[in-house]
Design an enzyme around this catalytic site. Structure first.
Site, PDB file in Angstrom:
ATOM      1  CG  PHE A 136      -1.556   1.263   1.613  1.00  0.00           C
ATOM      2  CD1 PHE A 136      -2.040   2.164   0.680  1.00  0.00           C
ATOM      3  CD2 PHE A 136      -1.638   1.588   2.967  1.00  0.00           C
ATOM      4  CE1 PHE A 136      -2.590   3.385   1.082  1.00  0.00           C
ATOM      5  CE2 PHE A 136      -2.190   2.789   3.379  1.00  0.00           C
ATOM      6  CZ  PHE A 136      -2.652   3.690   2.436  1.00  0.00           C
ATOM      7  CG  LEU A 168       4.943 -10.165  -5.325  1.00  0.00           C
ATOM      8  CD1 LEU A 168       4.732 -10.701  -6.738  1.00  0.00           C
ATOM      9  CD2 LEU A 168       4.556  -8.692  -5.252  1.00  0.00           C
ATOM     10  CB  ALA A 227       6.163  -4.825   8.244  1.00  0.00           C
ATOM     11  CD  GLN A 228       1.600  -9.757  10.752  1.00  0.00           C
ATOM     12  OE1 GLN A 228       0.532  -9.596  10.140  1.00  0.00           O
ATOM     13  NE2 GLN A 228       1.771  -9.363  12.009  1.00  0.00           N
ATOM     14  CB  ILE A 229       0.910  -4.584   8.517  1.00  0.00           C
ATOM     15  CG1 ILE A 229       0.158  -5.234   7.357  1.00  0.00           C
ATOM     16  CG2 ILE A 229       2.252  -4.031   8.053  1.00  0.00           C
ATOM     17  CD1 ILE A 229      -0.196  -4.270   6.248  1.00  0.00           C
ATOM     18  CE1 TYR A 280       2.622  -4.013  12.547  1.00  0.00           C
ATOM     19  CE2 TYR A 280       1.500  -2.420  13.952  1.00  0.00           C
ATOM     20  CZ  TYR A 280       2.180  -2.721  12.784  1.00  0.00           C
ATOM     21  OH  TYR A 280       2.421  -1.732  11.861  1.00  0.00           O
ATOM     22  CE  LYS A 328       6.443  -1.498  11.716  1.00  0.00           C
ATOM     23  NZ  LYS A 328       7.041  -1.719  10.370  1.00  0.00           N
ATOM     24  CB  VAL A 346     -11.229   2.745  10.614  1.00  0.00           C
ATOM     25  CG1 VAL A 346     -10.669   4.161  10.577  1.00  0.00           C
ATOM     26  CG2 VAL A 346     -12.740   2.793  10.851  1.00  0.00           C
ATOM     27  N   GLY A 382      -8.960  -3.861  24.376  1.00  0.00           N
ATOM     28  CA  GLY A 382      -7.629  -3.489  23.930  1.00  0.00           C
ATOM     29  C   GLY A 382      -7.583  -2.310  22.975  1.00  0.00           C
TER      30      GLY A 382
END
Length: 300
Positions: A11, A33, A74-76, A140, A144, A183, A266
Site C-alpha cells: 500500500f 508478494l 512487514a507483517q502488519i 505487533y 515494530k 478503518v 484493547g
C-alpha cells in the site's frame, strides 16, 4: 540515487516507489508478494520477488548496490501477531535484522524505517510526542519497536545513518480493507458493497488520520534530512469516528447509518501524534485535510 524499497508492492511503499521513479532515481523493489501486488510496481523499477530472509537478497545488494534503503516490508496485521507471534517476529524483527546485515556488508549509507504509532500503546498524554513511554499493547507493536533498537545499534557500530518514521493512521488508494485493515478502507469497502459501516463503541474515539501522499512526502524528505532521528509522521489532529463518517457522507454522497457494536477489548480510546519534530527536522508539512484526502482517495 540508487534506492532499494522493501515491501514496495504494498500500500504505502508502492506510492513511494512511484514517487522516486518520477523524481528520476534508480529504484529497486524487494517484495515477496504475500500481500503486495506486482502491478503496483512501475516498469522503470527493478523488481526482486524475495523474502527478506532469503540468502538471495545478498545478490540483490551486490548487483543493485543501493545507497539508501527504505524498509516497509512487514507483517502488519495486529490479530495475526497475536495468533502467530513467531511468524510476526520472524518477519518484523529477524527480517529487519537480516536486512541490516546486508546494509552493513554492502556499505548502504542510510536506512529509513517505517515504524508505527502502535509502539506507544495507550497514551498517557495527548498529543503523543517521541518522548512518550513505549508500552505497546499488541505483539505487533513490540515487533515494530524492536527493529528501532537494532537500527540505532547498527548506526552506532557501523556508521550507518538512519531515520525512523512512526506513522499515525495512514489511509489512501490501494489500502486493503482486509489486510491493512485501516478503518477508512474498511468503511469505503462497506459503502461500495452496500453494507452499513460498523462502529465499535460510541464512535467518539479519535484517531490521527494521515493521507498516504503526506507519508510519501515525509519519506522523500528523509532522503536527505532527519539524520539519526525518530519522528512521528501525522497530521497532529484528532478525528472521531463519527466525524469521519460525516466526512465520508460528504465525499461519497451516501447516507450512512452505522451499526453499533460493543467496544473491542484493547482498543485505544484516543490517539493523536505530535508532529512538531518531523516538521522541524524534515522541513515537511502534511498538506491534506481529511476531506481532501478522502476526495483524492475516491478519485484514485
Amino acid at each position: 540515487m540508487r534506492i532499494l524499497i522493501t515491501g514496495g508492492a504494498g500500500f504505502i511503499a508502492s506510492h513511494l516507489t512511484e514517487r522516486f521513479v518520477i523524481d528520476g532515481h534508480h529504484v529497486a523493489v524487494l517484495d515477496n508478494l504475500t500481500h503486495g501486488k506486482r502491478n503496483r510496481i512501475p516498469p522503470q523499477a527493478d523488481f526482486f520477488q524475495l523474502d527478506l530472509a532469503s540468502p538471495e537478497v545478498d545478490k540483490v545488494f551486490r548487483s543493485f548496490r543501493p545507497e539508501v534503503v527504505y524498509h516497509h516490508a512487514a507483517q502488519i496485521d495486529v490479530t495475526a501477531s497475536l495468533k502467530q507471534p513467531l511468524d510476526d517476529a520472524r518477519t518484523n524483527i529477524l527480517g529487519t535484522l537480516a536486512l541490516l546485515i546486508h546494509c552493513r556488508n554492502h556499505g548502504v549509507r542510510k536506512i529509513v524505517y517505517a515504524s508505527s504509532a502502535a509502539v506507544y500503546g495507550t497514551p498517557i498524554y495527548l498529543p503523543v510526542d517521541e518522548l512518550h513511554p513505549i508500552k505497546p499493547l499488541s505483539l505487533y507493536g513490540v515487533s515494530k519497536h524492536s527493529p528501532e533498537h537494532y537500527i540505532e545499534a547498527f548506526a552506532a557500530l557501523y556508521g550507518m545513518d538512519y531515520t525512523i518514521l512512526r506513522y499515525a493512521n495512514v489511509y489512501g488508494p490501494r489500502q486493503d480493507p482486509l489486510g491493512e485493515g485501516g478503518v477508512i478502507s474498511i468503511f469505503l469497502d462497506k459503502i461500495a458493497n452496500g453494507f452499513p459501516p460498523v462502529i465499535y463503541g460510541d464512535g467518539l474515539q479519535t484517531r490521527d488520520f494521515i493521507y498516504v501522499k503526506d507519508i510519501v512526502a515525509a519519506n522523500v524528505a528523509a532522503l536527505t534530512n532527519g539524520s539519526k532521528e525518530i519522528l512521528n509522521v501525522s497530521c497532529n489532529q484528532a478525528t472521531s469516528i463519527l466525524v469521519l463518517l460525516n466526512r465520508l457522507e460528504s465525499a461519497t454522497g451516501a447516507k450512512l447509518t452505522p451499526i453499533y457494536k460493543p467496544a473491542r477489548p484493547g482498543d485505544i480510546l484516543h490517539s493523536v501524534l505530535n508532529n512538531n519534530a518531523a516538521i522541524k527536522s524534515l522541513g515537511w508539512l502534511p498538506r491534506f485535510s481529511i476531506s481532501e484526502g478522502l476526495k483524492d482517495t475516491l478519485s484514485g
